[in-house]
Scaffold this motif. Sequence first.
Motif, PDB file in Angstrom:
ATOM      1  N   VAL A  48       6.197  25.961  32.567  1.00 16.43           N
ATOM      2  CA  VAL A  48       7.409  26.176  33.362  1.00 16.43           C
ATOM      3  C   VAL A  48       8.012  27.543  33.059  1.00 16.43           C
ATOM      4  CG1 VAL A  48       9.757  25.364  33.771  1.00 16.43           C
ATOM      5  CG2 VAL A  48       7.894  23.720  33.568  1.00 16.43           C
ATOM      6  N   LEU A  49       8.086  27.897  31.784  1.00 17.25           N
ATOM      7  CA  LEU A  49       8.712  29.159  31.395  1.00 17.25           C
ATOM      8  C   LEU A  49       7.888  30.362  31.846  1.00 17.25           C
ATOM      9  CD1 LEU A  49       9.931  28.234  27.789  1.00 17.25           C
ATOM     10  CD2 LEU A  49      11.166  28.075  29.960  1.00 17.25           C
ATOM     11  N   VAL A 101      14.472  13.834  32.071  1.00 17.35           N
ATOM     12  CA  VAL A 101      14.894  14.684  33.169  1.00 17.35           C
ATOM     13  C   VAL A 101      15.905  15.731  32.692  1.00 17.35           C
ATOM     14  CG1 VAL A 101      16.814  13.219  33.929  1.00 17.35           C
ATOM     15  CG2 VAL A 101      15.613  14.691  35.587  1.00 17.35           C
ATOM     16  N   ILE A 102      16.727  15.406  31.705  1.00 14.65           N
ATOM     17  CA  ILE A 102      17.671  16.392  31.174  1.00 14.65           C
ATOM     18  C   ILE A 102      16.915  17.510  30.462  1.00 14.65           C
ATOM     19  CG2 ILE A 102      19.465  16.767  29.435  1.00 14.65           C
ATOM     20  CD1 ILE A 102      20.603  14.040  30.166  1.00 14.65           C
ATOM     21  N   VAL A 141      16.224  25.496  34.136  1.00 10.76           N
ATOM     22  CA  VAL A 141      17.333  26.457  34.116  1.00 10.76           C
ATOM     23  C   VAL A 141      16.932  27.705  33.334  1.00 10.76           C
ATOM     24  CG1 VAL A 141      19.679  26.856  33.275  1.00 10.76           C
ATOM     25  CG2 VAL A 141      19.121  24.720  34.427  1.00 10.76           C
ATOM     26  N   ILE A 142      16.256  27.499  32.210  1.00 14.21           N
ATOM     27  CA  ILE A 142      15.766  28.648  31.435  1.00 14.21           C
ATOM     28  C   ILE A 142      14.752  29.444  32.246  1.00 14.21           C
ATOM     29  CG2 ILE A 142      14.512  29.350  29.362  1.00 14.21           C
ATOM     30  CD1 ILE A 142      15.668  26.987  27.914  1.00 14.21           C
ATOM     31  N   ALA A 143      13.869  28.744  32.973  1.00 11.30           N
ATOM     32  CA  ALA A 143      12.876  29.427  33.806  1.00 11.30           C
ATOM     33  C   ALA A 143      13.556  30.264  34.891  1.00 11.30           C
ATOM     34  CB  ALA A 143      11.933  28.410  34.429  1.00 11.30           C
ATOM     35  N   ILE A 189      12.872  18.269  39.729  1.00  8.87           N
ATOM     36  CA  ILE A 189      13.879  17.437  39.052  1.00  8.87           C
ATOM     37  C   ILE A 189      13.839  16.009  39.583  1.00  8.87           C
ATOM     38  CG2 ILE A 189      16.362  17.080  38.739  1.00  8.87           C
ATOM     39  CD1 ILE A 189      16.668  20.128  38.727  1.00  8.87           C
ATOM     40  N   VAL A 190      13.767  15.876  40.905  1.00  5.23           N
ATOM     41  CA  VAL A 190      13.765  14.540  41.517  1.00  5.23           C
ATOM     42  C   VAL A 190      12.502  13.768  41.140  1.00  5.23           C
ATOM     43  CG1 VAL A 190      13.712  13.294  43.707  1.00  5.23           C
ATOM     44  CG2 VAL A 190      15.224  15.266  43.431  1.00  5.23           C
TER      45      VAL A 190
END
Length: 424
Positions: free
Chosen positions: A374-375, A51-52, A59-61, A30-31
């Motif tokens: 990512v997922l 970033v959002i 969050v889904i991951a 995220i950073v």
Amino acid sequence: MMFGLTKKKGWLRGDMAVWSILIMLCLISIVEVYSASSNMSYSNGKYWSPVIQHSFLLVIALALAWLTHITNLGIIKLALFLLYPVSIILLVVVLVTGRDVNGAARFIPVLGITFQPSELAKLCLIGAASLLLSTGYDKEKRQTGKKSFWWLIGITLLPCALIFTENLSTAVIIVLVMAILAWIASPPRKLFYGVCVCVGALALAGYLGLKSVPDDMSERLQGTSLHRFATWIHRVKSHSKLPADPQDYDIYENVQVTHAHIAVATGGLLKGRGIGQSVERDFLPQAYSDFIYAIIIEEGGLVWGIVVMALYLLLLYRCIRIARRCKNRYPAYIVMGIGLMLVTQAMVNMAVAVGAMPVTGQTLPLISKGGTSVLISGISIGIILKVSYGAKRIEPRKDVKEVAEAVETEEKTATPEMPEPPAV
């Protein structure tokens, strides 16, 4: 709760070290994505949008990792086995109708989002290979049967043949991981080493062939169906091509590599430019994806680069520990396959960022900005957590148990004492 303790109850189960690594990688992501995507944010005027969006995917991951780690392993095994042919079909579809991104057709649109079938194929292949190796293991000979080994080669070559024209590095990583997984499963030694020598010789011949292709041939391939060969030729030649005088180096010939090297060089040893203070992110086209590791070193110094590398190596170490605790072969193989795939991809990404390898286009798992990667990585970590919980739960105390059983058997089979004579 100790770091590395396997938790058996509650809403959060499994190896706590793996959970900690997953959360730390997501926070770093995220950073760094927020910092590295500033150029893209400035161009479209939406400063928080990248970033959002990425945080939402993370969050889904995490949710997928949690759902996977509470799912029955038998369901996971069946799902991966059934999805393997589906992933092959999707790889064929992407070759025909794939969306061209950065000069390669790797994505297909699904429900308004870009889906990368190769990510699904990697996970499904590990599941299918683990099932094949576990069922084909001969306990008497203590090795995998020849038939299973040949089947492993077949199910590995099929997706690689569909992937390598548009994504050579992914195909190479798949072959490498499958070779290590096969070696862990104790294949027929002579056959295994013979296949490895043939594949190694073929890879070396291909590398030397790309280096020896004339420059004008590379230019003629541009704009044709063989345009990816031109890209490979350029990357192989430019990686080992350095001028005698550093002042003659053309920084505009290979912009990505040049600015990645500048980012690493200016990062320093203990202290970088500072979080959010990167300069090279404004010049790197894939600063938030392929070259995010260079931005990490630029902003945090070499120390932060070592910390990130250590997280992936620790993940592989935990996978080895989990696999060694497994009572059955399938969970052990799938944990090792997933761990090797994630960590190998991470090491390749880092090697490219610091100039140790030619550009490959591999992302940094769970840190680089992405969608499908990512997922699928979240699901992969969830499988590791599921196996860690099950392996710890069924782990027997062999030493104590065997001693107790031996003592009990000895007492039952011992010669009974002679009864005392009756009193007169």
